[in-house]
Design a protein around this motif. Structure first.
Motif: not given
Ligand SMILES: [Zn+2]
Length: 421
Positions: A104, A136-137, A170-171, A196
């Motif tokens: 992501h 991240d990431m 994704e967050e 990840e």
């Molecule tokens: Zn992540």
């Protein structure tokens, strides 16, 4: 002449020789602040990533999430922020199977004072690169792009077809990111690496899931001077929360021992958010009280069984409390996933990690969740998590170790040249 010289260089040696290029690319990616929420600069970063993948010889397409779907899915404050996913494909001559790499590109918001001024500087200092997204990431993205660059520059043909996706959100919840990708994009992977969840000597073979519920306790308002005329929602909620202590103890008896020998237990966290209804006043009997439940689902638990069980417990507990009326709503869920690491794909990856890092490798299960479950649970393919990782994820001075960024690039190149599926 130039080409022939490079052909004698292995991808791994190429990565060591040109390491500065990996950092320059990562600095560029970190410099595009893709903070989510709300989802800033997605157009800019996906333009860049599309260009990078195309330059590396991948057939690349950027998908724009349709406006109507965006409006149905996101809160109004985010409607002006378009969503994109990038997909690149590389057909390897003679390869029968396809390996999908996913990362992501969104990052969490920034606060606090950072060591090098801006959170988006990408400053390299004493073997680490600093900035939001380094760990991240975006570090994973830079490592993978560099691995593909090393293969191309050294004329090394992968033994697997390659798919690469760089996805949004994704967050927050991945619905318009990897969730959208596995439903709508033309992909057909046999294996997936979500970059990840596992790092250093750990290869991730599963992660916990989440079930987020909101419980509303309905009472009846009355004047504060005559509380006996009302039903106090706060008092009912308190009794219900106490009853949930039994449930916490029951969950704690369930265990799952991971391949690395760690014991994991399901948990519930109560009242991360709690509130009264509108019209709350010191001299009014509260008519409504609300609290959340964050249930962490083990990698090997069945998500829907976990939900049924918790809902049944809540209903039974509420029945035992006089005049306690509740309603339960699901806020969101993320599936857990687990692949037993006995499949040759896992063995091959562990071999690559061990070879590159010169250290024994273990299989871990992550307590947090990531996008692995979309491939593992939804597409039902062997899926693992591995990336360069870093320190202070989601915090001030987030950073990735330069050595691990290079190691991950070598590991990605290695799996593509050693494993045929
Ligand atoms: Zn992540």
């Amino acid at each position: 002449m130039f080409c022939r010289t490079l052909r004698t260089v292995t991808p791994s040696a190429y990565i060591d020789l040109h390491s500065a290029a990996l950092l320059t690319r990562l600095q560029r990616l970190v410099g595009i602040s893709t903070v989510n929420p709300p989802g800033e600069n997605y157009a800019a970063i996906t333009t860049e990533l599309t260009r990078d993948l195309t330059a590396l010889g991948l057939r690349t397409r950027r998908f724009t999430i349709p406006r109507t779907l965006l409006r149905q899915t996101l809160p109004p404050a985010q409607h002006a922020f378009p969503r994109y996913n990038v997909l690149g494909k590389l057909a390897a001559p003679g390869a029968k199977k396809t390996l999908h790499f996913n990362a992501h590109y969104d990052v969490v918001p920034v606060s606090g004072l950072w060591r090098h001024g801006s959170a988006f500087s990408g400053t390299v200092d004493a073997g680490w690169i600093y900035g939001r997204g380094t760990a991240d990431m975006k570090g994973s993205i830079a490592s993978l792009l560099f691995a593909l660059q090393a293969l191309r520059a050294t004329g090394t043909t992968p033994r697997l077809n390659v798919e690469v996706s760089f996805t949004a959100d994704e967050e927050t919840d991945s619905v318009l990111g990897t969730g959208w990708l596995v439903e709508h994009a033309p992909i057909k992977p046999d294996y997936a690496i979500v970059m990840e969840g596992g790092e250093l000597d750990q290869v991730c073979c599963g992660h916990n899931g989440t079930l987020w519920l909101e419980v509303t306790v309905h009472g009846r308002a009355a004047h504060g001077s005559m509380p006996e005329r009302g039903i106090n929602a706060l008092e009912k909620m308190s009794a219900l929360v106490l009853a949930l202590g039994d449930y916490q103890r029951r969950l704690a008896r369930r265990t799952f021992v991971t391949p690395e020998g760690k014991t994991m237990r399901p948990t519930i966290n109560l009242g991360g958010e709690f509130s009264a209804g509108p019209g709350g006043k010191i001299n009014t009997v509260p008519a409504l009280a609300r609290f959340t439940i964050d249930r962490r689902v083990l990698a090997v638990e069945d998500q829907s069984a976990a939900e049924r069980d918790l809902r049944a417990f809540l209903a039974a507990a509420a029945r035992k409390i006089p005049q306690c009326k509740i309603s339960v709503a699901k806020i969101s869920e993320n599936f857990s996933c687990f692949s037993p690491p006995t499949h040759p794909f896992f063995t091959a990856m562990a071999g690559c990690v061990t070879r590159v890092r010169q250290q024994p490798t273990v299989f871990n299960v992550s307590t947090g969740f990531n996008d692995m479950h979309f491939f593992s649970h939804h597409l039902k393919i062997p899926t693992l998590g591995y990336g360069p990782g870093g320190e202070d994820f989601h915090a001030v001075n987030e950073r990735a170790k330069v050595k691990e960024l290079l190691a991950s690039a070598k590991i990605y190149a290695d799996i593509l040249t050693r494993f045929a599926g």
